[in-house]
Design a protein around this motif. Structure first.
Motif, PDB file in Angstrom:
ATOM      1  N   SER B  53       0.856  -1.194  -0.130  1.00 41.00           N
ATOM      2  CA  SER B  53       0.123  -0.041  -0.037  1.00 41.00           C
ATOM      3  C   SER B  53       0.799   1.378  -0.067  1.00 41.00           C
ATOM      4  CB  SER B  53      -1.020  -0.086   1.218  1.00 41.00           C
ATOM      5  OG  SER B  53      -1.786  -1.233   1.303  1.00 41.00           O
ATOM      6  N   TYR B  54       1.809   1.319   0.630  1.00 37.39           N
ATOM      7  CA  TYR B  54       2.812   2.406   0.918  1.00 37.39           C
ATOM      8  C   TYR B  54       3.522   2.580  -0.425  1.00 37.39           C
ATOM      9  CZ  TYR B  54       6.941   5.360   1.953  1.00 37.39           C
ATOM     10  OH  TYR B  54       7.662   6.219   2.398  1.00 37.39           O
ATOM     11  N   ILE B  55       3.915   1.615  -1.115  1.00 38.75           N
ATOM     12  CA  ILE B  55       4.656   1.506  -2.357  1.00 38.75           C
ATOM     13  C   ILE B  55       3.609   2.114  -3.433  1.00 38.75           C
ATOM     14  CG2 ILE B  55       5.533   0.374  -4.325  1.00 38.75           C
ATOM     15  CD1 ILE B  55       7.506   0.719  -2.087  1.00 38.75           C
ATOM     16  N   ALA B  56       2.333   1.597  -3.208  1.00 37.93           N
ATOM     17  CA  ALA B  56       1.309   2.023  -4.416  1.00 37.93           C
ATOM     18  C   ALA B  56       1.004   3.450  -3.907  1.00 37.93           C
ATOM     19  CB  ALA B  56       0.046   1.136  -4.249  1.00 37.93           C
ATOM     20  N   LEU B  57       0.968   3.944  -2.795  1.00 37.78           N
ATOM     21  CA  LEU B  57       0.748   5.353  -2.321  1.00 37.78           C
ATOM     22  C   LEU B  57       1.537   6.330  -3.029  1.00 37.78           C
ATOM     23  CD1 LEU B  57      -1.705   6.503  -0.612  1.00 37.78           C
ATOM     24  CD2 LEU B  57      -0.023   6.550   1.043  1.00 37.78           C
ATOM     25  N   TRP B  58       2.953   5.615  -2.732  1.00 38.24           N
ATOM     26  CA  TRP B  58       4.144   6.371  -3.217  1.00 38.24           C
ATOM     27  C   TRP B  58       3.888   6.700  -4.686  1.00 38.24           C
ATOM     28  CZ3 TRP B  58       7.533   9.260  -0.568  1.00 38.24           C
ATOM     29  CH2 TRP B  58       8.624   9.717  -1.379  1.00 38.24           C
ATOM     30  N   GLU B  63       1.973   9.906  -9.220  1.00 41.21           N
ATOM     31  CA  GLU B  63       1.125   9.903 -10.592  1.00 41.21           C
ATOM     32  C   GLU B  63       0.074  11.096 -10.416  1.00 41.21           C
ATOM     33  OE1 GLU B  63      -0.948   6.180 -10.872  1.00 41.21           O
ATOM     34  OE2 GLU B  63      -1.651   6.800 -13.030  1.00 41.21           O
ATOM     35  N   ASN B  64      -0.326  11.370  -9.060  1.00 47.85           N
ATOM     36  CA  ASN B  64      -1.301  12.274  -8.822  1.00 47.85           C
ATOM     37  C   ASN B  64      -0.631  13.766  -8.971  1.00 47.85           C
ATOM     38  OD1 ASN B  64      -3.721  13.455  -7.923  1.00 47.85           O
ATOM     39  ND2 ASN B  64      -3.083  13.555  -5.949  1.00 47.85           N
ATOM     40  N   LYS B  65       0.625  13.822  -8.653  1.00 44.79           N
ATOM     41  CA  LYS B  65       1.280  15.149  -9.105  1.00 44.79           C
ATOM     42  C   LYS B  65       1.346  15.346 -10.403  1.00 44.79           C
ATOM     43  CE  LYS B  65       4.904  16.968  -6.315  1.00 44.79           C
ATOM     44  NZ  LYS B  65       6.287  16.728  -5.606  1.00 44.79           N
ATOM     45  N   LEU B  66       1.895  14.298 -11.098  1.00 43.67           N
ATOM     46  CA  LEU B  66       1.984  14.430 -12.660  1.00 43.67           C
ATOM     47  C   LEU B  66       0.695  14.899 -13.183  1.00 43.67           C
ATOM     48  CD1 LEU B  66       4.344  11.412 -13.530  1.00 43.67           C
ATOM     49  CD2 LEU B  66       4.648  13.729 -14.148  1.00 43.67           C
ATOM     50  N   ARG B  68      -1.800  16.229 -11.834  1.00 44.78           N
ATOM     51  CA  ARG B  68      -2.239  17.556 -11.680  1.00 44.78           C
ATOM     52  C   ARG B  68      -1.504  18.657 -12.430  1.00 44.78           C
ATOM     53  NH1 ARG B  68      -5.350  18.750  -7.308  1.00 44.78           N
ATOM     54  NH2 ARG B  68      -5.868  17.208  -5.950  1.00 44.78           N
ATOM     55  N   THR B  69      -0.272  18.598 -12.438  1.00 45.80           N
ATOM     56  CA  THR B  69       0.793  19.293 -13.418  1.00 45.80           C
ATOM     57  C   THR B  69       0.091  19.426 -14.937  1.00 45.80           C
ATOM     58  OG1 THR B  69       2.374  18.459 -12.121  1.00 45.80           O
ATOM     59  CG2 THR B  69       3.033  19.812 -13.887  1.00 45.80           C
ATOM     60  N   GLU B  70      -0.236  18.186 -15.382  1.00 42.45           N
ATOM     61  CA  GLU B  70      -0.812  17.978 -16.878  1.00 42.45           C
ATOM     62  C   GLU B  70      -2.098  18.799 -16.808  1.00 42.45           C
ATOM     63  OE1 GLU B  70       0.326  16.586 -19.580  1.00 42.45           O
ATOM     64  OE2 GLU B  70       2.282  16.568 -18.296  1.00 42.45           O
ATOM     65  N   LEU B  71      -2.857  18.496 -15.728  1.00 42.01           N
ATOM     66  CA  LEU B  71      -4.217  19.392 -15.569  1.00 42.01           C
ATOM     67  C   LEU B  71      -4.114  20.707 -15.774  1.00 42.01           C
ATOM     68  CD1 LEU B  71      -7.312  18.879 -15.351  1.00 42.01           C
ATOM     69  CD2 LEU B  71      -6.910  19.268 -12.906  1.00 42.01           C
ATOM     70  N   ASP B  72      -3.173  21.228 -14.663  1.00 38.19           N
ATOM     71  CA  ASP B  72      -2.818  22.600 -14.749  1.00 38.19           C
ATOM     72  C   ASP B  72      -2.307  23.232 -16.218  1.00 38.19           C
ATOM     73  OD1 ASP B  72      -3.441  22.759 -12.267  1.00 38.19           O
ATOM     74  OD2 ASP B  72      -1.479  22.804 -11.414  1.00 38.19           O
ATOM     75  N   LYS B  73      -1.495  22.400 -16.766  1.00 36.43           N
ATOM     76  CA  LYS B  73      -0.992  22.867 -17.905  1.00 36.43           C
ATOM     77  C   LYS B  73      -1.981  22.925 -19.153  1.00 36.43           C
ATOM     78  CE  LYS B  73       3.692  21.265 -18.024  1.00 36.43           C
ATOM     79  NZ  LYS B  73       4.476  20.195 -18.273  1.00 36.43           N
ATOM     80  N   SER B  74      -3.067  21.955 -19.169  1.00 40.48           N
ATOM     81  CA  SER B  74      -4.147  21.753 -20.001  1.00 40.48           C
ATOM     82  C   SER B  74      -5.276  23.095 -19.825  1.00 40.48           C
ATOM     83  CB  SER B  74      -4.937  20.559 -19.732  1.00 40.48           C
ATOM     84  OG  SER B  74      -4.105  19.275 -20.144  1.00 40.48           O
TER      85      SER B  74
END
Lengths: 178, 263
Positions: B53-58, B63-66, B68-74
């Protein structure tokens, strides 16, 4: 305190007020930190330098706003003299007086502009709007304390005496003690 | 003693060989071992689960960060696209209007607005070096904006038409009745010097008359919003709404003249 830092600060504020602030939403487009600076100068700077600064800001304001040249220098100079006159019997530099002083100064300035323009061009009567004035009062009251702190900080920072003290400040402790 | 133990063990082995069911000692051993296995398996399972779970959460966090960045750019690129589209439409209209004017013009951008409560002026990014002079009319696709009040080499100050100090020669489009459109300081005008016998109604369009040589003829100024006739006086009281929204101005057209309008 030399005039140059205030000149730079006031010029920057006027540029912001005419270019950036109008794009702010709603009442925030009516922020007037330059007026607070003029009141601050009238309280904290001596009359000669205060007059130089207020006339300079008045001339600068005339360039970017209004249609009558010389209107703002006269109004700001009159404000300076009134505040200087009042600051002798009253302790206007105390912080509880800041907001009422700025608001009443704005009312005084507005009345002055209204009277002068009515005298200069009686056929073009200015629109006196209390709601618009109250919005200005409110916005001025909102920023006055923060502006006064910032201007005080700037004044202390750029004061040559303070700068000299920082430069020649002795090191702590007795270095000759055995 | 050792011989006895070995003998017992051999007996047990011989007894269990070939049986299809566990005997009692085997069952007991299985129970005990099974309990231990269960506990260890649960602990290991828990640890593995937490770890995965920890690894998956990481991974999800990354992925969430990525994303979000993509969403902001869009979102940003979408906003830029919309803004560019809107600007394109605006400039297209402006260009069309500019081409329709028979007089030489210059397009300018607003760089400053009057912060004062009392006056209504603008600063534009063109000055005398671009041929702008005091008194030149300033318009936009929607209609009259004002006129040049002051100039410097690279910038000019525009007096807006709704300022109290502004006056423009105007006429009512439907019946050609002429008057003077005065600013009121608020967001509307007053059409002055229209006789009481003139037929004026709410909704009538007011355009520039061309008199005085300042504004070309026929540029829209406003629409009649209110007409009142007082008992005294010769003229009607006419209020008008501007065709231009003064708070949404961005680009303006200055109508250039061969000769200076104001000396």
């Amino acid at each position: 305190m030399p005039c140059a830092p205030f000149i730079i600060l006031g010029t920057g504020l006027l540029i912001l007020q005419t270019s950036l602030f109008p794009s702010f939403p709603g009442w925030f487009s009516q922020l007037d930190p330059l007026f607070v600076l003029i009141v601050f100068i009238a309280i904290h700077i001596d009359i000669i330098r205060g007059a130089v600064l207020t006339i300079y800001f008045g001339m600068l304001t005339d360039i970017l706003t209004g249609i009558y040249s010389g209107l703002h220098p006269i109004v700001y100079l009159a404000l300076l003299l009134v505040i200087k006159g009042l600051s002798r019997p009253l302790v206007l530099s105390e912080s509880p007086h800041q907001i009422p002083l700025v608001v009443s100064s704005y009312l005084f300035t507005s009345c002055f502009i209204y009277i002068i323009t009515s005298a200069l061009a009686p056929e073009t009567e200015l629109l006196w709007s209390w709601p618009a004035l109250f919005i200005r009062f409110f916005m001025l009251a909102l920023i006055t304390t923060a502006c006064f702190r910032f201007y005080s900080f700037s004044m202390n920072t750029f004061n040559p005496k303070n700068a000299l003290q920082i430069l020649i400040k002795p090191k702590h402790g007795n270095r000759f003690r055995t | 003693m050792l011989g006895i133990i070995i003998t017992v063990l051999l007996m047990i082995i011989v007894a269990t060989v070939g049986r299809s069911h566990f005997n009692a000692p085997q069952k007991f051993g299985l129970d005990v071992v099974g309990k231990g296995q269960y506990v260890v398996t649960r602990i290991m399972g828990g640890v593995t689960n937490i770890w995965s779970s920890y690894i998956a959460l990481w991974g999800v966090r990354h992925e969430n960060k990525l994303l979000r960045t993509e969403l902001d750019k869009s979102i940003l690129s979408n906003q830029e696209y919309r803004e560019a589209m809107a600007e394109n439409i605006r400039l297209h209209k402006l260009l069309g209007f500019k081409d329709s004017l028979k007089v030489p013009t210059i397009t300018t951008q607003i760089i400053g607005r009057d912060p004062s409560l009392w006056f209504h002026t603008l600063t534009i990014d063109r000055g005398t070096s671009d041929g702008i002079e005091k008194g030149m009319p300033v318009v936009t696709v929607e209609g009259v904006v004002g006129q040049i009040l002051e100039t410097s080499r690279t910038t000019s100050k525009v007096l807006l038409a709704h300022d109290q100090n502004s006056a423009v020669n105007a006429l009512i489009q439907k019946n050609r009745v002429q008057g003077i459109m005065k600013g009121r300081g608020s967001q509307d005008y007053r059409l002055q010097y229209i006789l009481k016998n003139a037929d004026v109604a709410s909704g009538d369009i007011i355009v520039t008359s061309g008199l005085g040589g300042s504004f070309p003829k026929g540029i829209p100024i406003g629409t009649v919003s209110k007409v009142t006739k007082s008992k005294r006086g010769m003229f009607q009281n006419i209020e008008a709404r501007p065709t231009v929204n003064f708070s949404q101005l961005e680009y303006l057209i200055v109508i250039l003249k061969q000769n200076s309008l104001v000396d």
